[in-house]
Motif scaffolding. Sequence first.
Motif, PDB file in Angstrom:
ATOM      1  N   VAL A  11      54.472  42.251  56.099  1.00 45.60           N
ATOM      2  CA  VAL A  11      53.523  42.738  55.092  1.00 45.60           C
ATOM      3  C   VAL A  11      52.818  41.539  54.460  1.00 45.60           C
ATOM      4  CG1 VAL A  11      53.242  44.112  52.998  1.00 45.60           C
ATOM      5  CG2 VAL A  11      54.991  44.745  54.673  1.00 45.60           C
ATOM      6  N   VAL A  12      51.488  41.565  54.440  1.00 48.10           N
ATOM      7  CA  VAL A  12      50.700  40.406  53.998  1.00 48.10           C
ATOM      8  C   VAL A  12      49.870  40.741  52.765  1.00 48.10           C
ATOM      9  CG1 VAL A  12      50.568  39.467  56.328  1.00 48.10           C
ATOM     10  CG2 VAL A  12      48.746  40.972  55.511  1.00 48.10           C
ATOM     11  N   LEU A  13      49.579  39.696  51.995  1.00 45.73           N
ATOM     12  CA  LEU A  13      48.665  39.795  50.857  1.00 45.73           C
ATOM     13  C   LEU A  13      47.260  39.445  51.356  1.00 45.73           C
ATOM     14  CD1 LEU A  13      48.029  40.018  47.795  1.00 45.73           C
ATOM     15  CD2 LEU A  13      48.669  37.600  47.603  1.00 45.73           C
ATOM     16  N   ILE A  14      46.303  40.337  51.104  1.00 43.64           N
ATOM     17  CA  ILE A  14      44.924  40.132  51.562  1.00 43.64           C
ATOM     18  C   ILE A  14      44.050  39.677  50.403  1.00 43.64           C
ATOM     19  CG2 ILE A  14      42.884  41.248  52.558  1.00 43.64           C
ATOM     20  CD1 ILE A  14      44.759  43.243  53.919  1.00 43.64           C
TER      21      ILE A  14
ATOM     22  N   GLU B 255      23.965  38.736  36.495  1.00 38.66           N
ATOM     23  CA  GLU B 255      25.257  39.167  35.956  1.00 38.66           C
ATOM     24  C   GLU B 255      25.841  40.328  36.753  1.00 38.66           C
ATOM     25  OE1 GLU B 255      27.271  37.931  33.661  1.00 38.66           O
ATOM     26  OE2 GLU B 255      25.916  36.230  33.525  1.00 38.66           O
ATOM     27  N   ASP B 256      24.974  41.163  37.331  1.00 37.37           N
ATOM     28  CA  ASP B 256      25.437  42.322  38.089  1.00 37.37           C
ATOM     29  C   ASP B 256      25.696  41.999  39.555  1.00 37.37           C
ATOM     30  OD1 ASP B 256      25.255  43.984  35.844  1.00 37.37           O
ATOM     31  OD2 ASP B 256      23.123  44.349  36.200  1.00 37.37           O
ATOM     32  N   ALA B 257      25.484  40.754  39.941  1.00 37.30           N
ATOM     33  CA  ALA B 257      25.609  40.399  41.354  1.00 37.30           C
ATOM     34  C   ALA B 257      26.473  39.164  41.558  1.00 37.30           C
ATOM     35  CB  ALA B 257      24.219  40.172  41.950  1.00 37.30           C
ATOM     36  N   LYS B 258      27.471  39.008  40.734  1.00 34.49           N
ATOM     37  CA  LYS B 258      28.364  37.859  40.865  1.00 34.49           C
ATOM     38  C   LYS B 258      29.267  38.016  42.088  1.00 34.49           C
ATOM     39  CE  LYS B 258      27.324  35.427  37.157  1.00 34.49           C
ATOM     40  NZ  LYS B 258      26.786  34.057  37.255  1.00 34.49           N
ATOM     41  N   GLU B 259      29.667  36.886  42.651  1.00 35.56           N
ATOM     42  CA  GLU B 259      30.633  36.904  43.746  1.00 35.56           C
ATOM     43  C   GLU B 259      31.949  37.493  43.247  1.00 35.56           C
ATOM     44  OE1 GLU B 259      33.126  33.461  45.901  1.00 35.56           O
ATOM     45  OE2 GLU B 259      30.951  33.314  46.220  1.00 35.56           O
ATOM     46  N   GLU B 260      32.564  38.363  44.055  1.00 36.18           N
ATOM     47  CA  GLU B 260      33.800  39.046  43.668  1.00 36.18           C
ATOM     48  C   GLU B 260      34.948  38.634  44.583  1.00 36.18           C
ATOM     49  OE1 GLU B 260      34.289  41.277  41.220  1.00 36.18           O
ATOM     50  OE2 GLU B 260      32.275  41.849  40.579  1.00 36.18           O
ATOM     51  N   THR B 261      36.163  38.659  44.035  1.00 37.25           N
ATOM     52  CA  THR B 261      37.385  38.465  44.826  1.00 37.25           C
ATOM     53  C   THR B 261      38.345  39.590  44.507  1.00 37.25           C
ATOM     54  OG1 THR B 261      37.172  36.046  44.840  1.00 37.25           O
ATOM     55  CG2 THR B 261      39.339  36.961  45.329  1.00 37.25           C
ATOM     56  N   ILE B 262      38.779  40.317  45.523  1.00 39.00           N
ATOM     57  CA  ILE B 262      39.745  41.390  45.320  1.00 39.00           C
ATOM     58  C   ILE B 262      40.957  41.140  46.219  1.00 39.00           C
ATOM     59  CG2 ILE B 262      37.953  43.072  44.739  1.00 39.00           C
ATOM     60  CD1 ILE B 262      38.431  44.291  47.538  1.00 39.00           C
ATOM     61  N   TYR B 263      42.074  41.780  45.856  1.00 41.16           N
ATOM     62  CA  TYR B 263      43.312  41.644  46.619  1.00 41.16           C
ATOM     63  C   TYR B 263      43.760  43.009  47.132  1.00 41.16           C
ATOM     64  CZ  TYR B 263      43.666  36.912  44.779  1.00 41.16           C
ATOM     65  OH  TYR B 263      43.413  35.596  44.469  1.00 41.16           O
ATOM     66  N   GLY B 264      44.429  42.984  48.267  1.00 43.86           N
ATOM     67  CA  GLY B 264      44.987  44.193  48.851  1.00 43.86           C
ATOM     68  C   GLY B 264      46.207  43.838  49.673  1.00 43.86           C
ATOM     69  N   THR B 265      46.720  44.822  50.386  1.00 47.96           N
ATOM     70  CA  THR B 265      47.915  44.647  51.210  1.00 47.96           C
ATOM     71  C   THR B 265      47.605  45.098  52.636  1.00 47.96           C
ATOM     72  OG1 THR B 265      49.350  45.057  49.303  1.00 47.96           O
ATOM     73  CG2 THR B 265      50.349  45.286  51.472  1.00 47.96           C
TER      74      THR B 265
ATOM     75  N   LEU C  22      51.385  35.157  53.823  1.00 43.47           N
ATOM     76  CA  LEU C  22      52.653  35.771  54.192  1.00 43.47           C
ATOM     77  C   LEU C  22      53.658  35.676  53.057  1.00 43.47           C
ATOM     78  CD1 LEU C  22      53.102  34.324  57.801  1.00 43.47           C
ATOM     79  CD2 LEU C  22      51.854  36.366  57.091  1.00 43.47           C
ATOM     80  N   HIS C  23      54.600  36.596  53.071  1.00 38.45           N
ATOM     81  CA  HIS C  23      55.739  36.535  52.157  1.00 38.45           C
ATOM     82  C   HIS C  23      56.452  35.194  52.298  1.00 38.45           C
ATOM     83  CE1 HIS C  23      59.462  37.629  50.121  1.00 38.45           C
ATOM     84  NE2 HIS C  23      60.131  37.294  51.208  1.00 38.45           N
ATOM     85  N   ASP C  24      56.823  34.600  51.185  1.00 43.96           N
ATOM     86  CA  ASP C  24      57.538  33.318  51.125  1.00 43.96           C
ATOM     87  C   ASP C  24      56.663  32.109  51.426  1.00 43.96           C
ATOM     88  OD1 ASP C  24      60.023  33.668  50.088  1.00 43.96           O
ATOM     89  OD2 ASP C  24      61.057  33.892  51.999  1.00 43.96           O
TER      90      ASP C  24
ATOM     91  N   MET D 249      57.770  51.936  49.589  1.00 43.60           N
ATOM     92  CA  MET D 249      56.568  51.134  49.813  1.00 43.60           C
ATOM     93  C   MET D 249      56.873  49.648  49.652  1.00 43.60           C
ATOM     94  SD  MET D 249      52.927  51.215  47.777  1.00 43.60           S
ATOM     95  CE  MET D 249      53.549  50.235  46.407  1.00 43.60           C
ATOM     96  N   ILE D 250      56.330  48.826  50.553  1.00 42.37           N
ATOM     97  CA  ILE D 250      56.422  47.372  50.449  1.00 42.37           C
ATOM     98  C   ILE D 250      54.992  46.838  50.349  1.00 42.37           C
ATOM     99  CG2 ILE D 250      57.192  45.248  51.565  1.00 42.37           C
ATOM    100  CD1 ILE D 250      59.284  46.865  53.057  1.00 42.37           C
ATOM    101  N   GLY D 251      54.673  46.155  49.241  1.00 48.97           N
ATOM    102  CA  GLY D 251      53.290  45.724  49.065  1.00 48.97           C
ATOM    103  C   GLY D 251      53.111  44.714  47.947  1.00 48.97           C
ATOM    104  N   TYR D 252      51.839  44.553  47.552  1.00 50.05           N
ATOM    105  CA  TYR D 252      51.467  43.537  46.562  1.00 50.05           C
ATOM    106  C   TYR D 252      50.627  44.136  45.427  1.00 50.05           C
ATOM    107  CZ  TYR D 252      52.955  39.931  49.889  1.00 50.05           C
ATOM    108  OH  TYR D 252      53.687  39.132  50.744  1.00 50.05           O
ATOM    109  N   PRO D 253      51.201  45.049  44.620  1.00 52.53           N
ATOM    110  CA  PRO D 253      50.440  45.568  43.475  1.00 52.53           C
ATOM    111  C   PRO D 253      50.051  44.441  42.526  1.00 52.53           C
ATOM    112  CG  PRO D 253      52.770  46.138  43.298  1.00 52.53           C
ATOM    113  CD  PRO D 253      52.568  45.577  44.668  1.00 52.53           C
ATOM    114  N   LEU D 254      48.829  44.521  41.998  1.00 51.82           N
ATOM    115  CA  LEU D 254      48.243  43.510  41.107  1.00 51.82           C
ATOM    116  C   LEU D 254      47.981  42.177  41.803  1.00 51.82           C
ATOM    117  CD1 LEU D 254      50.032  44.107  37.677  1.00 51.82           C
ATOM    118  CD2 LEU D 254      47.771  44.877  38.429  1.00 51.82           C
ATOM    119  N   GLY D 255      48.042  42.165  43.125  1.00 57.02           N
ATOM    120  CA  GLY D 255      47.671  40.970  43.875  1.00 57.02           C
ATOM    121  C   GLY D 255      48.466  39.739  43.485  1.00 57.02           C
ATOM    122  N   MET D 256      47.762  38.638  43.238  1.00 64.50           N
ATOM    123  CA  MET D 256      48.414  37.369  42.938  1.00 64.50           C
ATOM    124  C   MET D 256      49.138  37.383  41.599  1.00 64.50           C
ATOM    125  SD  MET D 256      48.235  35.039  45.291  1.00 64.50           S
ATOM    126  CE  MET D 256      48.372  33.456  44.453  1.00 64.50           C
TER     127      MET D 256
END
Length: 389
Positions: free
Chosen positions: A69-72, A93-103, A246-248, A307-314
């Motif tokens: 399971v990986v953090l995206i 202001e409405d077009a700033k670069e964004e960074t999001i996290y997922g699993t 990756l985990h660890d 479930m195995i994942g990464y809620p709230l990302g980093m």
Amino acid sequence: MKIRKIEPNGDLTPIGNKKSRFKRAFIILGSIVFISLFSLTGYVYYKKERKNICLGSDTKIYNTYKDAVVLIKHRYGYFAKIKGIEIQINEDEDAKEETIYGTGFFVNRKGNIVTNNHVLQPWNSSNEESEKVNSNIRNLRMKIASILTTDVSEDDYENFISRNWKTASVYDGDEGDDEGDDEGDYEDNGEANQESTGEDFVSSNDAETDTIKETTDIAAAIPVKEYVSKDDIEVYVKTIEIEVALHDSEGNWLSCEINKISEDSNIDLDLLQLTNHETPQSVENIVDLDNAVEDDQSLMPGQKAIMIGYPLGMDLAQTNSGIKVQLYNGQISKESDGNKIQYSITSTHGASGAPVFNECGYLIAVNFSGIDQVQGINFGIVAKHINDL
């Protein structure tokens, strides 16, 4: 006495020895076929037995799949293409670069990772988000058209737009211009009713006419600038970079590319792939799709969901000893409707794309949404749709 026959080269070969060689070759060939069939049968039996293995506990499931399971991390932004020249827009202001996290999670040894569509294309995640993005695109296009003149060189597009962005406007000049002129209303009073006194008489109208003429001359002397047509400007949103950790790991991010986008808008699944097309050796166990529960109608309320994942990302993943994946469990709370299933797992943003297992460690769903206001109401795309990718 052994009978010999004369070979074309003049050698004498015992007939008995030749038969013996044929016999040995036949035995060797037969042995190879037997071993191959035995190995194939053993492999099929192994896979069948493996499919029937039930891990039986949350801890065993976690230890088996935590490395798979990986953090995206996904960075994306707004871009404009002007006469074929692409630039990134960061000033608005409405077009700033964004960074999001997922699993996501590995499903084979070729670096393929299953995750949600809205992790890879967040600008299409909902009707509300799509409308917002489309509105931004229209406004950005008009703003660029309001400041970019044709005399700016293509190499200077980005710097020019950045320097002049504060003066940009969403006013669309093609929608209509103010009609009329600035000459004012002046009446012709005809001949003067008064007799001439012999002195030069200058009326107020004559003075205003001279002023207007002078102003017109000045305006005519100012060069008129031509602006780049909106037809030559294209604005869009696109991915800048997608990486996984990756985990660890100690924040070592691995580059990815989008492999497949689901064609069904109701199936929030996509496929990523590591750019080197190779699952890391440290991932001992991938999430085996042969074990996935494809009969989602067999998933009934009350059955366990893990479930195995990464809620709230980093925010939750980062620790003093590296990135750590997390385990959350609950129960299936509603029968599947053919596309999704509901369960009582506590989750939030960042866990999108996380695998959800039953008590034996078989994949039952891919987590994709929840209700922000209430914990314990979350949804997953049932596992049978993964193979459609």
